[in-house]
Design a protein around this motif. Structure first.
Motif, PDB file in Angstrom:
ATOM      1  N   ASP A 134      29.303 -45.064  30.003  1.00  0.00           N
ATOM      2  CA  ASP A 134      28.839 -43.745  29.557  1.00  0.00           C
ATOM      3  C   ASP A 134      29.457 -42.633  30.399  1.00  0.00           C
ATOM      4  O   ASP A 134      29.902 -41.604  29.857  1.00  0.00           O
ATOM      5  N   ILE A 135      29.483 -42.825  31.709  1.00  0.00           N
ATOM      6  CA  ILE A 135      30.062 -41.804  32.592  1.00  0.00           C
ATOM      7  C   ILE A 135      31.566 -41.694  32.370  1.00  0.00           C
ATOM      8  O   ILE A 135      32.140 -40.599  32.370  1.00  0.00           O
ATOM      9  N   SER A 136      32.214 -42.825  32.151  1.00  0.00           N
ATOM     10  CA  SER A 136      33.656 -42.817  31.897  1.00  0.00           C
ATOM     11  C   SER A 136      33.979 -42.018  30.636  1.00  0.00           C
ATOM     12  O   SER A 136      34.868 -41.138  30.643  1.00  0.00           O
ATOM     13  N   TYR A 137      33.258 -42.266  29.542  1.00  0.00           N
ATOM     14  CA  TYR A 137      33.482 -41.521  28.301  1.00  0.00           C
ATOM     15  C   TYR A 137      33.160 -40.042  28.486  1.00  0.00           C
ATOM     16  O   TYR A 137      33.868 -39.163  27.979  1.00  0.00           O
ATOM     17  N   PHE A 138      32.096 -39.759  29.234  1.00  0.00           N
ATOM     18  CA  PHE A 138      31.677 -38.383  29.505  1.00  0.00           C
ATOM     19  C   PHE A 138      32.792 -37.612  30.216  1.00  0.00           C
ATOM     20  O   PHE A 138      33.137 -36.484  29.831  1.00  0.00           O
ATOM     21  N   LEU A 139      33.401 -38.216  31.228  1.00  0.00           N
ATOM     22  CA  LEU A 139      34.450 -37.539  31.995  1.00  0.00           C
ATOM     23  C   LEU A 139      35.748 -37.434  31.210  1.00  0.00           C
ATOM     24  O   LEU A 139      36.466 -36.425  31.307  1.00  0.00           O
ATOM     25  N   GLN A 140      36.063 -38.461  30.437  1.00  0.00           N
ATOM     26  CA  GLN A 140      37.312 -38.441  29.673  1.00  0.00           C
ATOM     27  C   GLN A 140      37.301 -37.405  28.554  1.00  0.00           C
ATOM     28  O   GLN A 140      38.360 -37.017  28.051  1.00  0.00           O
ATOM     29  N   SER A 141      36.135 -36.950  28.173  1.00  0.00           N
ATOM     30  CA  SER A 141      36.035 -35.968  27.086  1.00  0.00           C
ATOM     31  C   SER A 141      36.310 -34.542  27.559  1.00  0.00           C
ATOM     32  O   SER A 141      36.337 -33.620  26.752  1.00  0.00           O
ATOM     33  N   MET A 142      36.546 -34.358  28.861  1.00  0.00           N
ATOM     34  CA  MET A 142      36.640 -33.012  29.434  1.00  0.00           C
ATOM     35  C   MET A 142      38.074 -32.589  29.707  1.00  0.00           C
ATOM     36  O   MET A 142      38.964 -33.416  29.898  1.00  0.00           O
ATOM     37  N   THR A 143      38.238 -31.278  29.769  1.00  0.00           N
ATOM     38  CA  THR A 143      39.480 -30.722  30.285  1.00  0.00           C
ATOM     39  C   THR A 143      39.412 -30.785  31.810  1.00  0.00           C
ATOM     40  O   THR A 143      38.331 -30.985  32.388  1.00  0.00           O
ATOM     41  N   PHE A 144      40.542 -30.578  32.473  1.00  0.00           N
ATOM     42  CA  PHE A 144      40.524 -30.657  33.932  1.00  0.00           C
ATOM     43  C   PHE A 144      39.653 -29.574  34.572  1.00  0.00           C
ATOM     44  O   PHE A 144      38.890 -29.877  35.500  1.00  0.00           O
ATOM     45  N   PRO A 145      39.708 -28.321  34.104  1.00  0.00           N
ATOM     46  CA  PRO A 145      38.801 -27.317  34.679  1.00  0.00           C
ATOM     47  C   PRO A 145      37.334 -27.697  34.503  1.00  0.00           C
ATOM     48  O   PRO A 145      36.517 -27.454  35.400  1.00  0.00           O
ATOM     49  N   GLN A 146      36.992 -28.298  33.363  1.00  0.00           N
ATOM     50  CA  GLN A 146      35.610 -28.748  33.161  1.00  0.00           C
ATOM     51  C   GLN A 146      35.266 -29.885  34.133  1.00  0.00           C
ATOM     52  O   GLN A 146      34.173 -29.924  34.690  1.00  0.00           O
ATOM     53  N   LEU A 147      36.224 -30.775  34.332  1.00  0.00           N
ATOM     54  CA  LEU A 147      36.024 -31.906  35.237  1.00  0.00           C
ATOM     55  C   LEU A 147      35.749 -31.420  36.659  1.00  0.00           C
ATOM     56  O   LEU A 147      34.908 -31.978  37.372  1.00  0.00           O
ATOM     57  N   GLN A 148      36.447 -30.375  37.056  1.00  0.00           N
ATOM     58  CA  GLN A 148      36.270 -29.846  38.405  1.00  0.00           C
ATOM     59  C   GLN A 148      34.883 -29.249  38.625  1.00  0.00           C
ATOM     60  O   GLN A 148      34.458 -29.080  39.764  1.00  0.00           O
ATOM     61  N   ARG A 149      34.187 -28.941  37.531  1.00  0.00           N
ATOM     62  CA  ARG A 149      32.868 -28.321  37.655  1.00  0.00           C
ATOM     63  C   ARG A 149      31.721 -29.300  37.402  1.00  0.00           C
ATOM     64  O   ARG A 149      30.560 -28.907  37.361  1.00  0.00           O
ATOM     65  N   VAL A 150      32.040 -30.572  37.241  1.00  0.00           N
ATOM     66  CA  VAL A 150      30.995 -31.568  36.983  1.00  0.00           C
ATOM     67  C   VAL A 150      30.076 -31.688  38.189  1.00  0.00           C
ATOM     68  O   VAL A 150      30.539 -31.860  39.329  1.00  0.00           O
ATOM     69  N   GLU A 151      28.773 -31.608  37.953  1.00  0.00           N
ATOM     70  CA  GLU A 151      27.797 -31.750  39.032  1.00  0.00           C
ATOM     71  C   GLU A 151      27.864 -33.165  39.616  1.00  0.00           C
ATOM     72  O   GLU A 151      27.895 -34.148  38.888  1.00  0.00           O
ATOM     73  N   GLY A 152      27.906 -33.218  40.931  1.00  0.00           N
ATOM     74  CA  GLY A 152      27.943 -34.500  41.609  1.00  0.00           C
ATOM     75  C   GLY A 152      29.340 -34.970  41.973  1.00  0.00           C
ATOM     76  O   GLY A 152      29.488 -35.897  42.770  1.00  0.00           O
ATOM     77  N   LEU A 153      30.363 -34.342  41.394  1.00  0.00           N
ATOM     78  CA  LEU A 153      31.752 -34.750  41.644  1.00  0.00           C
ATOM     79  C   LEU A 153      32.399 -33.798  42.642  1.00  0.00           C
ATOM     80  O   LEU A 153      32.434 -32.586  42.431  1.00  0.00           O
ATOM     81  N   SER A 154      32.915 -34.341  43.725  1.00  0.00           N
ATOM     82  CA  SER A 154      33.659 -33.523  44.685  1.00  0.00           C
ATOM     83  C   SER A 154      34.913 -32.978  44.012  1.00  0.00           C
ATOM     84  O   SER A 154      35.650 -33.732  43.357  1.00  0.00           O
ATOM     85  N   LYS A 155      35.161 -31.712  44.181  1.00  0.00           N
ATOM     86  CA  LYS A 155      36.294 -31.080  43.499  1.00  0.00           C
ATOM     87  C   LYS A 155      37.615 -31.744  43.878  1.00  0.00           C
ATOM     88  O   LYS A 155      38.523 -31.871  43.051  1.00  0.00           O
ATOM     89  N   ASP A 156      37.716 -32.202  45.125  1.00  0.00           N
ATOM     90  CA  ASP A 156      38.970 -32.818  45.566  1.00  0.00           C
ATOM     91  C   ASP A 156      39.183 -34.212  44.977  1.00  0.00           C
ATOM     92  O   ASP A 156      40.251 -34.798  45.144  1.00  0.00           O
ATOM     93  N   ARG A 157      38.167 -34.753  44.291  1.00  0.00           N
ATOM     94  CA  ARG A 157      38.314 -36.061  43.635  1.00  0.00           C
ATOM     95  C   ARG A 157      38.426 -35.947  42.119  1.00  0.00           C
ATOM     96  O   ARG A 157      38.463 -36.958  41.427  1.00  0.00           O
ATOM     97  N   ALA A 158      38.475 -34.722  41.606  1.00  0.00           N
ATOM     98  CA  ALA A 158      38.459 -34.532  40.155  1.00  0.00           C
ATOM     99  C   ALA A 158      39.628 -35.234  39.461  1.00  0.00           C
ATOM    100  O   ALA A 158      39.479 -35.750  38.345  1.00  0.00           O
ATOM    101  N   ASP A 159      40.790 -35.275  40.106  1.00  0.00           N
ATOM    102  CA  ASP A 159      41.964 -35.862  39.455  1.00  0.00           C
ATOM    103  C   ASP A 159      42.070 -37.367  39.653  1.00  0.00           C
ATOM    104  O   ASP A 159      42.920 -38.022  39.035  1.00  0.00           O
ATOM    105  N   ILE A 160      41.208 -37.953  40.511  1.00  0.00           N
ATOM    106  CA  ILE A 160      41.323 -39.388  40.774  1.00  0.00           C
ATOM    107  C   ILE A 160      40.058 -40.165  40.409  1.00  0.00           C
ATOM    108  O   ILE A 160      40.051 -41.391  40.516  1.00  0.00           O
ATOM    109  N   ILE A 161      39.004 -39.483  39.972  1.00  0.00           N
ATOM    110  CA  ILE A 161      37.751 -40.181  39.701  1.00  0.00           C
ATOM    111  C   ILE A 161      37.861 -41.104  38.485  1.00  0.00           C
ATOM    112  O   ILE A 161      37.306 -42.203  38.473  1.00  0.00           O
TER     113      ILE A 161
END
Length: 518
Positions: free
Chosen positions: A248-275
């Motif tokens: 569920d989390i994988s599908y949730f993250l894959q549905s986003m643009t990169f700027p949206q990914l960087q704003r996900v609650e709980g995700l460190s911004k520096d890990r947005a491109d490797i999570i």
């Protein structure tokens, strides 16, 4: 300041963990309970892996970046007057062909002597942290770094196999994903590669044991899931996710643009491109293991280095017993008193079980013991609001060896005051339990409250208890070796809670030990 050891008499301990993605300085203080409490955690995102050339040399820019971070860290360690600091490096420095040059420069230009961990050591310290802070007998651990991934398999709390894969979240991103977020075809190629890698290890196939995640990527996955589900409890250690949760989390993250990914609650911004590639590693490993359970260990490599020093000749201690011993010291629990309350509570529970009013399994006995041990623990903060503090502390404090659900159960039992308070504390967790379970927890809490009143003066005067069920009422005969008037007064005040839950009148008679009933 060159030593990598540390004396047990030192009050503060520090470790610098030089990873392929981040470099982190953590300072601990040893508490009275012998527990290491984290007091400083300084992180720098250096991404040293990106400075490792194709022919295996760490570029001058990367070395300079490393030295600069360590020089910043040494200002902090000097401020804390730390004479001995562990400084360890993992995959990128290990793989660098010029690591001797790097070691020499660190030694000359900073206060620290860097130790490069072998593949075995990196895997072993992660495993050691897991078995010192959880109660799993069997499992597979995984620690995804920036440039390597360590896997271990343990049975009966002994490590049987380990392997270090030469890929991590950063190197997978670089190898398979051209942009900031993966395309569908790139994910297909990544999964196929991971399946091939994991298939090379016969000892992980179809083990059907929990997969225990260590490190920043696993921690970020859990933080995201907690925010995604509006999780009501604090803490991440021993957080449990099912395979579907990860999907569920994988599908949730894959549905986003990169700027949206960087704003996900709980995700460190520096890990947005490797999570996303990191989560793929967890998911594919779980498929290979045929596991439906993913558990986070907040304790990892850094903790394992300290645990190594504490593993004595008798081996690894009982994790849960150690955790409750720490609670006793941290919250000034009178062990002699709680032993009396525990004995009283267990005796009452057994008597009620014998007359068919309280079915008990082995896990229920353990819950009564834990609830008795921590009953009214919140008086350490404030006696008037002890119940509220007891619930909050137990529900939200990390207790090594205890899952979140069991923590809440212990908190509900140990904080039992009355029906209204029980319902109030339960509200955020009401979906976690069945009505039958909740009825049992309330009854356990009322039994402990009753047992607590039998030791109102903390004199440990009770020798044994007898119960007679005459159908009209329950008659408790309590045998004491000292005057029981204060206890008798408290019991008469508190027995109503047990009466309501059992739907029976209760009579309590006190006798001097040795008295024979007609």
């Amino acid at each position: 300041m060159r030593s990598v050891g540390c004396e047990l008499t030192q009050k503060k301990y520090a470790i610098i963990d030089i990873g392929s993605n981040t470099i982190r300085l953590v300072i601990y203080r040893r508490e009275q309970s012998d527990r290491l409490k984290e007091i400083e955690n300084v992180k720098a995102v250096a991404r040293l892996r990106n400075f490792l050339s194709e022919d295996g040399f760490l570029a001058a820019e990367g070395i300079t970046k490393l030295i600069e971070v360590l020089q910043v860290f040494q200002e902090v360690t000097r401020h804390h007057n730390l004479k001995e600091v562990k400084c360890v490096a993992t995959a990128t420095i290990r793989q660098a062909k010029n690591n001797e040059e790097i070691l020499t420069r660190v030694n000359k230009e900073t206060d620290f002597t860097m130790r490069v961990l072998s593949e075995y050591e990196e895997a072993y310290y992660g495993f050691l942290a897991v078995i010192h802070s959880t109660t799993y007998e069997h499992g597979i651990t995984i620690d995804i770094g920036g440039a390597s991934t360590e896997i271990t398999y343990f049975e009966n709390r002994k490590m049987l196999h380990y392997h270090s894969f030469p890929f991590g979240a950063l190197s997978l991103k670089k190898q398979f994903i051209k942009g900031e977020i993966p395309e569908g075809t790139e994910l297909v190629e990544l999964r196929a590669y991971l399946q091939e890698q994991f298939n090379s290890l016969e000892w992980i196939q179809n083990k059907q044991t929990p997969v225990i995640g260590i490190g920043g990527s696993a921690r970020n996955l859990v933080h995201i899931h907690q925010e995604y589900t509006d999780y009501p409890l604090a803490g991440v250690h021993q957080y449990l996710m099912m395979k579907q949760d990860i999907n569920d989390i994988s599908y949730f993250l894959q549905s986003m643009t990169f700027p949206q990914l960087q704003r996900v609650e709980g995700l460190s911004k520096d890990r947005a491109d490797i999570i996303i590639p990191a989560i793929e590693v967890f998911a594919v490993l779980m498929d290979s293991v045929q596991s439906d359970k993913f558990v986070l260990s907040q304790k990892g490599l850094r903790d394992g280095l300290f645990y190594e020093q504490r593993t004595g000749p008798l081996g690894i201690p009982n994790v849960l017993d150690e955790a409750f011993n720490q609670l006793a010291i941290d919250y000034s629990i009178d062990v002699n008193q709680v032993n009396q309350i525990t004995n009283n509570a267990l005796e009452i529970a057994q008597l009620l079980n014998e007359v068919g009013l309280l079915p008990m399994a082995s896990e229920d006995i353990q819950r009564i013991k834990r609830g008795s041990f921590t009953y009214n623990l919140g008086t350490y903060i404030d006696s008037e609001s002890s119940s509220q503090h007891t619930f909050y502390i137990l529900a939200n404090r990390t207790i090594d060896g205890m899952h979140h659900r069991e923590r809440v159960i212990t908190a509900l039992i140990a904080s039992y005051k009355n029906k209204a308070a029980f319902k109030r504390y339960l509200r955020p967790y009401s979906q976690w339990f069945t009505k039958e379970e909740l009825a049992t927890f309330r009854l356990m809490g009322a039994i402990i409250k009753f047992a607590y009143s039998l030791n109102a003066t903390k004199r440990n005067i009770i020798d044994h208890i007898h119960l007679e069920d005459n159908l009209e009422e329950l008659v408790f005969s309590v045998y004491c070796h000292k005057n029981w008037k204060p206890e008798e007064y408290q019991v008469e005040k508190q027995k109503k809670h047990l009466e309501k839950l059992l739907d029976r009148s209760i009579s309590v008679q006190f006798f001097k030990t040795g008295h024979i009933l007609n």
